[in-house]
Scaffold this active site. Structure first.
Site, PDB file in Angstrom:
ATOM      1  N   TYR A 131       0.836  -1.202   0.000  1.00 13.26           N
ATOM      2  CA  TYR A 131       0.000   0.000   0.000  1.00 13.26           C
ATOM      3  C   TYR A 131       0.876   1.259   0.000  1.00 13.26           C
ATOM      4  CZ  TYR A 131      -3.498   3.438   1.265  1.00 13.26           C
ATOM      5  OH  TYR A 131      -4.311   4.542   1.259  1.00 13.26           O
ATOM      6  N   LYS A 164       1.346   4.097  -3.065  1.00  7.01           N
ATOM      7  CA  LYS A 164       0.979   5.509  -2.910  1.00  7.01           C
ATOM      8  C   LYS A 164       2.187   6.432  -3.019  1.00  7.01           C
ATOM      9  CE  LYS A 164      -3.491   5.106  -2.416  1.00  7.01           C
ATOM     10  NZ  LYS A 164      -4.384   5.655  -3.455  1.00  7.01           N
TER      11      LYS A 164
END
Lengths: 260, 112
Positions: free
Chosen positions: A154, A158
């Site tokens: 994750y 990002k």
């Protein structure tokens, strides 16, 4: 009035942004996996990305005023899905829609996260995304991540997306397309709701500091974040380019005082 | 003349417009040499970016590239700042892709 396309427009931040744009009188093309979308597509799949771009081209032959790369899943999901959707799903869509955006000197907004810069960033995985541009290798690595380690995927997805925006924004704007990223913090969306109840991530997500909500124990609303997005999509933000705007109630400033 | 030899020569003119013309419109210039002195790497996409970055450098100071060797697609050279009195940055440039006589992708790494 303008024409905008938003991925992940069915719920959360994407839905709030789409609603605000529509209230301003703009036409919004909503791309999502679920019901009610103008274009139904699973952007974790290359073929769906290509089909979605083709459909947008057919719907807006005169060009796009803006594109919001918002689709994403949280660390509770499988690591390969996180990397395919959050990074490649966003980056590929932006690149493939670039000619359409150029026609109207459009604006791109990518949705990153304020967790991108927290400790523990897997820089090798970020290189796999940004330097190697190798979706299959990244996904294969992502698949090996389990439990709390899925946060690696994750965070890298990002961080990688924000890095890609910063690397390419000067090139894009010299061709007429302005591009920025937004880094939301704890926001009450489906992603957060799922995370709050998760056995692995629940405790850490619930204890994430949001200084602007210190007194009420709440987190940001999708509308809080969407208001910033509307500004970044508007001509009023013309001086902002290649920026990663933290819309997190002060979390990043609180946790990383010296880095800005 | 090879594009790498031209690179060294044009660089030393400290003329950003001429330097930009060595690159393709959609080029990528990645320079990790600054990491040797604790700075962030430089990533530039597009020849307009090449112009903007090097126009700033060339106006700020005199910069000299002293080419040590060219072997195929690899060029070893030192970047010196004669007015600043600081040691040169030792570089190893790799021409990753060239098309129609223009640099499409060029990477620079610190040389030990």
């Amino acid at each position: 009035m303008g024409v905008y396309a938003i991925t992940g427009a069915r719920i959360g931040i994407g839905a709030a942004c789409a609603k605000m744009l529509e209230e301003q009188g703009h036409k919004v093309i909503k791309i999502s996996r679920g019901e009610g979308a103008d274009i139904r597509a699973d952007l974790s799949k290359k073929e769906d990305r290509q089909r979605a771009v083709k459909e947008i081209e057919e719907m807006t032959p005169d060009g796009l005023d803006g594109f919001v790369a918002n689709s994403g899943v949280g660390p509770t999901e499988p690591g390969d899905l996180i990397l395919r959707l959050n990074y490649f799903g966003a980056k590929d869509m932006i690149e493939d829609l670039f000619p359409l955006l150029q026609k109207k000197n459009g604006v791109v907004l990518a949705v990153s996260s304020n967790s991108a810069n927290l400790p523990g960033l897997n820089t090798e995985l970020v290189d796999m995304l940004c330097d190697d541009d190798d979706e299959e290798a990244a996904a294969a690595y992502g698949k090996t991540l389990e439990g709390a380690n899925k946060q690696e995927a994750y965070q890298a997805s990002k961080f990688g997306l924000a890095k890609w925006v910063r690397r390419n924004s000067a090139f894009y704007v010299t061709k007429g397309v302005r591009m920025n990223a937004i880094a939301p913090g704890a926001t009450w969306t489906n992603l957060m709701e799922v995370g709050f109840d998760d056995d692995v991530f629940g405790d850490s997500m619930q204890s994430f500091p949001v200084p602007s909500h210190y007194n009420d124990g709440k987190v940001l609303s999708p509308e809080d974040v969407a208001n910033t997005m509307i500004f970044l999509l508007s001509p009023e933000s013309v001086g902002i380019c290649g920026a990663v705007i933290y819309t997190d109630g002060g979390t990043d400033a609180f946790l990383r005082t010296e880095r800005f | 003349m090879s594009i790498l030899k031209k690179y060294g020569e044009v660089f030393n003119k400290n003329d950003a417009k001429a330097f930009m013309e060595l690159f393709a419109d959609d080029c990528v210039f990645y320079d990790a040499a600054p990491t040797a002195v604790g700075m962030d790497p430089i990533y530039i996409r597009g020849k307009a970016g090449i112009y903007m970055m090097f126009n700033m450098y060339f106006h700020a100071m005199k910069i000299e590239a002293t080419v040590k060797s060219i072997d195929g697609n690899v060029m070893e050279y030192d970047i010196g700042y004669p007015d600043l009195g600081m040691p040169p940055v030792l570089c190893r440039g790799e021409l990753i892709e060239e098309e129609d006589g223009k640099i499409v992708r060029y990477h620079v790494y610190p040389r030990t």
